[in-house]
Scaffold this active site. Structure first.
Site, PDB file in Angstrom:
ATOM      1  N   LYS A  77       0.277   1.210  30.320  1.00 49.59           N
ATOM      2  CA  LYS A  77       1.104   0.849  29.158  1.00 49.59           C
ATOM      3  C   LYS A  77       0.272   0.873  27.871  1.00 49.59           C
ATOM      4  O   LYS A  77       0.749   1.299  26.812  1.00 49.59           O
ATOM      5  CB  LYS A  77       1.724  -0.533  29.375  1.00 49.59           C
ATOM      6  CG  LYS A  77       2.505  -1.088  28.196  1.00 49.59           C
ATOM      7  CD  LYS A  77       3.745  -0.275  27.837  1.00 49.59           C
ATOM      8  CE  LYS A  77       4.400  -0.842  26.567  1.00 49.59           C
ATOM      9  NZ  LYS A  77       5.597  -0.116  26.153  1.00 49.59           N
ATOM     10  N   LYS A 114      -0.031  -6.264  18.373  1.00 45.89           N
ATOM     11  CA  LYS A 114      -0.572  -6.916  19.583  1.00 45.89           C
ATOM     12  C   LYS A 114      -1.051  -5.860  20.580  1.00 45.89           C
ATOM     13  O   LYS A 114      -2.159  -5.944  21.120  1.00 45.89           O
ATOM     14  CB  LYS A 114       0.527  -7.782  20.215  1.00 45.89           C
ATOM     15  CG  LYS A 114       0.215  -8.275  21.603  1.00 45.89           C
ATOM     16  CD  LYS A 114       1.433  -8.493  22.499  1.00 45.89           C
ATOM     17  CE  LYS A 114       2.457  -7.444  22.544  1.00 45.89           C
ATOM     18  NZ  LYS A 114       3.196  -7.219  23.768  1.00 45.89           N
TER      19      LYS A 114
HETATM   20  P1  NAD Z   1      11.389 -10.419  21.896  1.00 47.65           P
HETATM   21  O1  NAD Z   1      10.494 -11.185  20.981  1.00 47.65           O
HETATM   22  O2  NAD Z   1      12.682  -9.866  21.391  1.00 47.65           O
HETATM   23  O3  NAD Z   1      11.740 -11.287  23.211  1.00 47.65           O
HETATM   24  C1  NAD Z   1      10.907 -12.239  23.797  1.00 47.65           C
HETATM   25  C2  NAD Z   1      11.765 -13.437  24.200  1.00 47.65           C
HETATM   26  O4  NAD Z   1      10.968 -14.375  24.920  1.00 47.65           O
HETATM   27  C3  NAD Z   1      12.359 -14.176  23.001  1.00 47.65           C
HETATM   28  O5  NAD Z   1      13.765 -14.277  23.178  1.00 47.65           O
HETATM   29  C4  NAD Z   1      11.675 -15.553  23.045  1.00 47.65           C
HETATM   30  O6  NAD Z   1      12.542 -16.605  22.620  1.00 47.65           O
HETATM   31  C5  NAD Z   1      11.360 -15.680  24.518  1.00 47.65           C
HETATM   32  N1  NAD Z   1      10.248 -16.584  24.812  1.00 47.65           N
HETATM   33  C6  NAD Z   1       9.018 -16.631  24.231  1.00 47.65           C
HETATM   34  N2  NAD Z   1       8.257 -17.564  24.826  1.00 47.65           N
HETATM   35  C7  NAD Z   1       9.020 -18.115  25.807  1.00 47.65           C
HETATM   36  C8  NAD Z   1       8.786 -19.131  26.769  1.00 47.65           C
HETATM   37  N3  NAD Z   1       7.626 -19.773  26.833  1.00 47.65           N
HETATM   38  N4  NAD Z   1       9.784 -19.426  27.635  1.00 47.65           N
HETATM   39  C9  NAD Z   1      10.981 -18.769  27.566  1.00 47.65           C
HETATM   40  N5  NAD Z   1      11.243 -17.801  26.676  1.00 47.65           N
HETATM   41  C10 NAD Z   1      10.286 -17.494  25.802  1.00 47.65           C
HETATM   42  O7  NAD Z   1      10.478  -9.239  22.495  1.00 47.65           O
HETATM   43  P2  NAD Z   1      10.963  -7.900  23.214  1.00 47.65           P
HETATM   44  O8  NAD Z   1      11.073  -6.819  22.193  1.00 47.65           O
HETATM   45  O9  NAD Z   1      12.103  -8.177  24.136  1.00 47.65           O
HETATM   46  O10 NAD Z   1       9.632  -7.570  24.054  1.00 47.65           O
HETATM   47  C11 NAD Z   1       9.272  -8.288  25.226  1.00 47.65           C
HETATM   48  C12 NAD Z   1       8.038  -7.636  25.832  1.00 47.65           C
HETATM   49  O11 NAD Z   1       8.334  -6.269  26.138  1.00 47.65           O
HETATM   50  C13 NAD Z   1       6.840  -7.615  24.869  1.00 47.65           C
HETATM   51  O12 NAD Z   1       5.648  -7.798  25.583  1.00 47.65           O
HETATM   52  C14 NAD Z   1       6.915  -6.224  24.272  1.00 47.65           C
HETATM   53  O13 NAD Z   1       5.637  -5.772  23.834  1.00 47.65           O
HETATM   54  C15 NAD Z   1       7.462  -5.415  25.438  1.00 47.65           C
HETATM   55  N6  NAD Z   1       8.212  -4.205  25.092  1.00 47.65           N
HETATM   56  C16 NAD Z   1       9.127  -4.196  24.087  1.00 47.65           C
HETATM   57  C17 NAD Z   1       9.818  -3.018  23.786  1.00 47.65           C
HETATM   58  C18 NAD Z   1      10.832  -2.927  22.639  1.00 47.65           C
HETATM   59  O14 NAD Z   1      11.220  -1.810  22.284  1.00 47.65           O
HETATM   60  N7  NAD Z   1      11.284  -4.032  22.071  1.00 47.65           N
HETATM   61  C19 NAD Z   1       9.578  -1.860  24.535  1.00 47.65           C
HETATM   62  C20 NAD Z   1       8.677  -1.914  25.590  1.00 47.65           C
HETATM   63  C21 NAD Z   1       7.996  -3.091  25.861  1.00 47.65           C
END
Ligand code: NAD
Length: 284
Positions: free
Chosen positions: A164, A232
């Site tokens: 990744k 990040k």
């Molecule tokens: P996001 O910030 O939209 O979602 C993360 C969620 O986790 C939030 O709703 C937050 O409230 C919740 N959260 C945080 N800490 C928490 C805890 N302790 N307990 C419960 N809930 C908690 O992020 P995202 O875009 O959905 O990305 C999530 C992961 O996937 C990240 O690591 C990101 O790098 C990866 N990712 C994102 C994408 C994208 O296009 N958005 C693509 C591939 C990978």
């Protein structure tokens, strides 16, 4: 299957929803309340109690460490033998630490980060790169096949996250080059839409041109994938490269530009807003 799902953000919510649609009993927890078609749990512990599989989809390494290893976390509340699948993007070293702690406590653990963005999550068409034991991968495959169309076991614990990181290196560098090309073309008063159309058909063609260039031309930067998260990830790339004794010069430049985008207040915009930094460098 009973699936405990933690983290209903941009990615987690559509993923958990697809698991409900596929017929699984999904019990989900998010720190701030979210509407969800499955069962909403009021703590991580409640979501994972009695689960066969636990999926985490959280922002960063400390979040996954806290949720999995913390006092009211997954290892404390779920039954030994449960299959833990962390689908967040975190540091490979943290993924290995979590896998070691989980294995020691009698759990099975996989790192299974994804690529494909919000649309890929909604469509169940993610690319999923999986690190961990081969038999745990086979056990997880039916669940992962609901979420992704390319699901590949890439090696032992942590190697999903290493792949990744390589993905994020390529994506950031490509966005940077597309941003430079658009700025260059605009400075020469070239019509950008036909220019992108012909570029996309040749050797310069790539998914960023296909999926992001139109939004970049229109300066629409609704996320998508936030600058903060890509910042990040580029930290993970640079740190992991250093740990392995390799140099990633273009990745280091991309990391600095992404950091500049964040410092300029664009952290919550889509990563294609890297264009704003490239434009600012030339006062465009
Ligand atoms: P996001 O910030 O939209 O979602 C993360 C969620 O986790 C939030 O709703 C937050 O409230 C919740 N959260 C945080 N800490 C928490 C805890 N302790 N307990 C419960 N809930 C908690 O992020 P995202 O875009 O959905 O990305 C999530 C992961 O996937 C990240 O690591 C990101 O790098 C990866 N990712 C994102 C994408 C994208 O296009 N958005 C693509 C591939 C990978």
């Amino acid at each position: 299957m009973i699936i405990g799902f933690i983290g209903l953000g941009i990615m987690g919510l559509p993923m958990a929803t697809n698991l409900v649609t596929a017929g699984h009993d999904v019990r989900a927890y998010n720190r701030s309340p979210r509407e969800f078609s499955g069962t909403v749990a009021d703590s991580a512990a409640a979501a994972v109690t009695g689960a066969d599989v636990v999926i985490t989809m959280l922002p960063d390494s400390p979040d996954v460490e806290a949720v999995v290893l913390g006092p009211d976390g997954v290892l404390a509340a779920a039954a030994p033998g449960t299959l833990l699948i962390d689908m967040s993007t975190i540091a490979p070293a943290t993924a290995r630490t979590i896998a070691d702690a989980a294995t020691e406590a009698g759990f099975r653990a996989l790192d299974a980060p994804v690529s494909g963005g919000e649309q890929g999550a909604i469509d169940g068409a993610l690319s999923i790169m999986v690190g961990g034991a081969a038999d745990d991968f086979q056990a997880a495959k039916p669940v992962l096949d609901v979420l992704g169309s390319t699901v590949v076991h890439v090696g032992p614990a942590g190697s999903g996250q290493t792949v990744k990181a390589a993905n994020q290196l390529i994506v950031a560098g490509t966005i940077g080059l597309v941003a430079e090309a658009l700025t260059f073309l605009a400075a020469h008063s070239v019509d950008l839409e036909p220019a992108v159309a012909v570029l996309a058909g040749g050797l310069a063609g790539n998914r960023i041109l296909d999926r992001k260039a139109a939004g970049m031309i229109a300066h629409h930067f609704e996320p998508g994938f936030r600058i903060d998260l890509h910042h990040k990830d580029l930290g993970i790339v640079v740190d992991s490269a250093r740990a392995a004794g390799v140099t990633v010069p273009l990745g280091a430049v991309a990391a600095q530009l992404m950091g500049a985008a964040r410092a300029q207040g664009h952290g919550s915009l889509d990563h294609s807003a890297l264009l704003l930094v490239i434009e600012a460098l030339s006062k465009r």
